[in-house]
Design a protein around this motif. Sequence first.
Motif, PDB file in Angstrom:
ATOM      1  N   ALA A  10       5.639   5.792  29.695  1.00  0.00           N
ATOM      2  CA  ALA A  10       4.955   5.275  30.763  1.00  0.00           C
ATOM      3  C   ALA A  10       5.224   3.667  30.741  1.00  0.00           C
ATOM      4  N   HIS A  11       4.902   3.134  29.587  1.00  0.00           N
ATOM      5  CA  HIS A  11       5.258   1.967  29.310  1.00  0.00           C
ATOM      6  C   HIS A  11       6.677   1.300  29.539  1.00  0.00           C
ATOM      7  N   LEU A  12       7.808   2.138  29.097  1.00  0.00           N
ATOM      8  CA  LEU A  12       9.290   1.733  29.570  1.00  0.00           C
ATOM      9  C   LEU A  12       9.301   1.939  31.051  1.00  0.00           C
ATOM     10  N   ARG A  13       8.744   2.791  31.601  1.00  0.00           N
ATOM     11  CA  ARG A  13       8.910   2.853  33.240  1.00  0.00           C
ATOM     12  C   ARG A  13       8.187   1.906  33.830  1.00  0.00           C
ATOM     13  N   TRP A  14       6.987   1.215  33.545  1.00  0.00           N
ATOM     14  CA  TRP A  14       6.533   0.319  34.219  1.00  0.00           C
ATOM     15  C   TRP A  14       7.052  -1.061  33.927  1.00  0.00           C
ATOM     16  N   ALA A  15       7.682  -1.228  32.503  1.00  0.00           N
ATOM     17  CA  ALA A  15       8.566  -2.525  32.314  1.00  0.00           C
ATOM     18  C   ALA A  15       9.615  -2.406  33.381  1.00  0.00           C
ATOM     19  N   VAL A  16      10.336  -1.445  33.359  1.00  0.00           N
ATOM     20  CA  VAL A  16      11.619  -1.294  34.206  1.00  0.00           C
ATOM     21  C   VAL A  16      11.155  -1.763  35.751  1.00  0.00           C
ATOM     22  N   ILE A  17      10.128  -1.122  36.291  1.00  0.00           N
ATOM     23  CA  ILE A  17       9.732  -1.354  37.680  1.00  0.00           C
ATOM     24  C   ILE A  17       9.045  -2.849  37.745  1.00  0.00           C
TER      25      ILE A  17
END
Length: 354
Positions: free
Chosen positions: A301-308
Amino acid sequence: MGVTVALAESRLARHKETLEAFLAEAYRSEAVDLDDAAPLTGGAIQENWLLDLRIHGGPDAGQKQVVLRTDAASGVAVSRSRAEEFTLLQVAKAAGVLVPEPLWLCEDPAVLGKTFYVMARAEGTAAPHRFTKEPDLGGDRERLAERLGMELAKIHSIQPPREELSFLGEPPAHPALVAIERYRDYLDSLGALSLALEWGLRWCELHAPPSGAAVLVHQDFRTGNYMIDRQGLTAILDWEFCDWGDPMSDIGWFCAKCWRYAQPELEAGGIGSRAAFYRGYADVTGRSLDPQVVAYWEVMAHLRWAVIALQQGERALSGEEDSLELALTGRIYPPGLEGEILRCTEPALWRAAP
């Protein structure tokens, strides 16, 4: 009623007559007057407008408020179209999920210049800062967390194959590995260099748990994307990222520290206990949750939010959309997310895990 500057300067004003004609036909009325429209805050990807209508004749005659949702000036690659999102709302409502009632879809460019749909207005607020400042919002917060777990379980009850959801394609064999590859591609396309994100992606690649049966995943089920009033939950919002995937990805997204806002100790979305949220989910599914698998998906989740966040920043920096909020999103959030990824992947934490 006076017309706001927001309406006067918007696409809605330039297409006011055609929009009123569409709504009159939809309501089976003699005529509909669009008295005003106010942009709704909180939608970082799409445009949402609260419409004040006067309906003349027909079964719904009188004053009414509805929400119109359409494309923003720019978007992100994985966002569903408005037509697909409308279908997802219909499917979710049929499954018993608490969603704003989807009313009408319009794909005729002559009406507004682009596709849009209209849905019923849900009462309450989705603003996370109000959740923190007004503890009586949402009623009993433990009950709210439990109810959210139940609603998420209803979403996960929707499974492939579904003919009306054929636009979702075939479910991935291993959703985590597919997501990791996609995040790497996004970072490469943005020219973003982050050792912490690269570490997190490799860590998730090495620690990916086995995937179960694919279900419909909301992919943005978090505080800020549901509505509450003084009594409790009123609607689940923002269905534009839905796909077939691992149900634990939604659990991890909701519980991830990045979505707890000013209440990090409340592990269920910053509003309640993890136990209450898990309990609601298990009450509907009949299945308990594996804490270590959820912890893995919280790292994701933290990876995805960083990319977004980086993508959102690029929307502003590229000149596609003039938005200070988007520009700041790309600068403010990634550093904190990188730190959380490193903390969550501390080797000692996983050596000690059962």
